[in-house]
Design a protein around this motif. Sequence first.
Motif, PDB file in Angstrom:
ATOM      1  N   GLY A 412       0.975  -1.090  -0.011  1.00 28.25           N
ATOM      2  CA  GLY A 412      -0.030  -0.198  -0.227  1.00 28.25           C
ATOM      3  C   GLY A 412       0.854   1.191   0.064  1.00 28.25           C
ATOM      4  N   GLY A 413       0.297   2.532  -0.059  1.00 27.89           N
ATOM      5  CA  GLY A 413       0.864   3.655  -0.086  1.00 27.89           C
ATOM      6  C   GLY A 413       1.109   4.367  -1.467  1.00 27.89           C
ATOM      7  N   SER A 414       1.874   5.262  -1.681  1.00 28.97           N
ATOM      8  CA  SER A 414       2.217   5.934  -2.582  1.00 28.97           C
ATOM      9  C   SER A 414       3.065   5.516  -3.588  1.00 28.97           C
ATOM     10  CB  SER A 414       2.209   7.733  -2.330  1.00 28.97           C
ATOM     11  OG  SER A 414       3.419   7.746  -1.545  1.00 28.97           O
ATOM     12  N   GLN A 415       3.726   4.588  -3.261  1.00 25.78           N
ATOM     13  CA  GLN A 415       5.078   4.075  -3.961  1.00 25.78           C
ATOM     14  C   GLN A 415       4.541   2.811  -4.554  1.00 25.78           C
ATOM     15  OE1 GLN A 415       8.965   4.171  -2.259  1.00 25.78           O
ATOM     16  NE2 GLN A 415       8.479   5.568  -0.831  1.00 25.78           N
ATOM     17  N   GLY A 416       5.201   2.481  -5.854  1.00 25.10           N
ATOM     18  CA  GLY A 416       4.564   1.182  -6.350  1.00 25.10           C
ATOM     19  C   GLY A 416       5.456  -0.185  -6.020  1.00 25.10           C
ATOM     20  N   GLY A 417       6.618  -0.023  -5.705  1.00 26.24           N
ATOM     21  CA  GLY A 417       7.508  -1.058  -5.349  1.00 26.24           C
ATOM     22  C   GLY A 417       8.996  -0.749  -5.401  1.00 26.24           C
ATOM     23  N   TRP A 418       9.843  -1.715  -5.367  1.00 19.18           N
ATOM     24  CA  TRP A 418      11.267  -1.589  -5.321  1.00 19.18           C
ATOM     25  C   TRP A 418      11.885  -2.685  -6.152  1.00 19.18           C
ATOM     26  CZ3 TRP A 418       8.482  -3.704  -1.738  1.00 19.18           C
ATOM     27  CH2 TRP A 418       8.793  -5.187  -1.052  1.00 19.18           C
ATOM     28  N   VAL A 419      13.359  -2.549  -6.310  1.00 17.88           N
ATOM     29  CA  VAL A 419      13.952  -3.415  -7.136  1.00 17.88           C
ATOM     30  C   VAL A 419      14.616  -4.106  -6.028  1.00 17.88           C
ATOM     31  CG1 VAL A 419      15.892  -3.767  -8.728  1.00 17.88           C
ATOM     32  CG2 VAL A 419      14.017  -1.875  -9.150  1.00 17.88           C
ATOM     33  N   PHE A 448      15.078   1.372  -3.123  1.00 18.39           N
ATOM     34  CA  PHE A 448      13.742   2.034  -3.416  1.00 18.39           C
ATOM     35  C   PHE A 448      13.967   3.305  -4.173  1.00 18.39           C
ATOM     36  CE2 PHE A 448      13.998  -0.049   0.691  1.00 18.39           C
ATOM     37  CZ  PHE A 448      12.923  -1.065   0.541  1.00 18.39           C
ATOM     38  N   PRO A 449      13.120   3.387  -5.334  1.00 15.52           N
ATOM     39  CA  PRO A 449      12.937   4.577  -6.130  1.00 15.52           C
ATOM     40  C   PRO A 449      12.926   5.744  -5.587  1.00 15.52           C
ATOM     41  CG  PRO A 449      11.073   3.369  -6.463  1.00 15.52           C
ATOM     42  CD  PRO A 449      11.683   2.672  -5.326  1.00 15.52           C
ATOM     43  N   SER A 450      12.173   5.926  -4.221  1.00 12.66           N
ATOM     44  CA  SER A 450      11.809   7.375  -3.510  1.00 12.66           C
ATOM     45  C   SER A 450      13.235   7.427  -2.721  1.00 12.66           C
ATOM     46  CB  SER A 450      10.386   7.238  -2.673  1.00 12.66           C
ATOM     47  OG  SER A 450      10.403   8.414  -2.063  1.00 12.66           O
ATOM     48  N   GLY A 451      13.637   8.848  -2.528  1.00  7.32           N
ATOM     49  CA  GLY A 451      14.444   9.252  -1.630  1.00  7.32           C
ATOM     50  C   GLY A 451      14.240   9.407  -0.258  1.00  7.32           C
ATOM     51  N   ASP A 452      12.891   9.062   0.060  1.00  7.24           N
ATOM     52  CA  ASP A 452      12.190   9.107   1.340  1.00  7.24           C
ATOM     53  C   ASP A 452      12.498   7.977   2.028  1.00  7.24           C
ATOM     54  OD1 ASP A 452      11.509  11.755   0.745  1.00  7.24           O
ATOM     55  OD2 ASP A 452       9.446  11.076   0.372  1.00  7.24           O
ATOM     56  N   THR A 453      12.855   6.758   1.301  1.00  9.17           N
ATOM     57  CA  THR A 453      12.956   5.329   1.891  1.00  9.17           C
ATOM     58  C   THR A 453      14.349   4.956   1.671  1.00  9.17           C
ATOM     59  OG1 THR A 453      10.786   4.959   1.325  1.00  9.17           O
ATOM     60  CG2 THR A 453      12.116   3.091   1.990  1.00  9.17           C
TER      61      THR A 453
END
Length: 502
Positions: A412-419, A448-453
């Motif tokens: 869930g959340g505003s991020q799709g996923g990660w590699v 994770f694509p987002s810099g917040d994670t």
Amino acid sequence: MPKPTDSAARRHNAWRNAAAVLVACTCLYEPAIAFAQSTATTPVLQRRTDSRVATALRQNQAETEAVAGTDDAATTDQDGVTTQTVTPPVFNAGDAITDEPDEASSPYEQQLNPYEPTIDGGDVDPSAATNLTPGIRLGTMVLRPTISQTLNTEKQNSSGNSDRRNYMTTGIRGTLNSDWSRHSLTVTGDGAWERNFGGDKSGEEPRASIDADLQLDLAKDTTVNITGGYNFSREDTDDPNALNDASVQSGVHEFSGGVAVARDLGRIRGLAAIELQRNVYSAAKAVDGSSIDLSARDRTGGDVRLRAGYELSPALIPFLEVSSGLTRYDQKFDDTGYQRSSRTYGAKIGTELDLGEKMRGELALGYLRKSYDDQRLDAINGLSVDGDLSWSPQRGTDVSLGLRTTIEDFAGGSQGGWVSHRLTAGLTHQLRNNLVARLTGQITRRNFPSGDTRDVTEYFTAAGLTWSLNRYLDVTGDISYQTTPVYDTGTWRIGAGIAFKR
């Protein structure tokens, strides 16, 4: 004074008597030679005799075959000279008569670098037969089960706090192999059930898996593999989708199936495969004992792969592979209001390597991309490194290496996923004929694509020993350590037990 005719008659009688004695000695000497040979080399004797005694030899040969059951034969050439071939029996006089070996006693796990017979036909190293079990024959199938029981202790450290549990693990595993002349079927199963001492169920991680592979040889250069499997595991507490307020994480049921067709066209190697997967999540248990429904994560996916390779040599086959996948969630929107159904595309180039008993495997570099139905979720993409390699530097030592890149979804959340990039390595070494050492390691990197994670790297290492008291009973000991520095967590596990094999 004797007459000349009398002397000639006596000489004729003397020669006739000598010939008769020669024939009798030959008949008596024949079986002695046959039984005097060594069974290890099974030599073939040839003797040339005059045509005047050929009839007596053939008569004696027939009598010997009727009594001893040999396959001796005698032939006469144009000059009237007979050549007799005498094959000794397959056992020495006085040896015990043994039964034919059971086919079920053959090994069911193919070694990468097996022991070979010596040039002179002598015995191989006895360690080559270590841990082989006869199994249980079920018609044209052979089942080889193993039941294990271990006692374990675990210590978890998290941000300065520690927690310990002692538990017992009961494991069962087995392999079912076909004994067919053409096609083949292999079914493997593995399961473990944990039970804590004291009644507390926290931390218990049961698991079970079963996989089947049916290989059909449709033609000389065409094979079809039909696969199916089931896997159950408890979601790891270090997984990004794990629940923080859950005492028992969700159980993940994975169902898989697929069909792959491989075709050789001269030097060109072609492969087309379809794979299906179904994921079902059971409810988690909160700290207060309530149930947490996670059915919104249930999904079904499918992938199509096409590969084309060219055989530069039997040891080196470069290839190009493209793939496309589709994932559909049972619920259109997740609990946070996002649509997580997606499409995946991939391409990679690599090579297959086959150096016989020493080394085999493949390695490929490529690109992956996943786009979501919800436009608010950014697409995930990245470079991929995939492969597996098996190397046996010497008999009794095996090294394995695996690389895999995947794109995982957030729950869930505003991020799709990660590699996720995963590197696994293993080493097994036979210290003695009945003592095997194991060393394994794994590194998992989540980007994770987002810099917040923050990106996460997880390390795992384990070592163990297996002492085979006989081919039916093993004593095992293992120790492992797992750590995630970003979360400041670490887990030690130590266990020992026994395994019964059939």
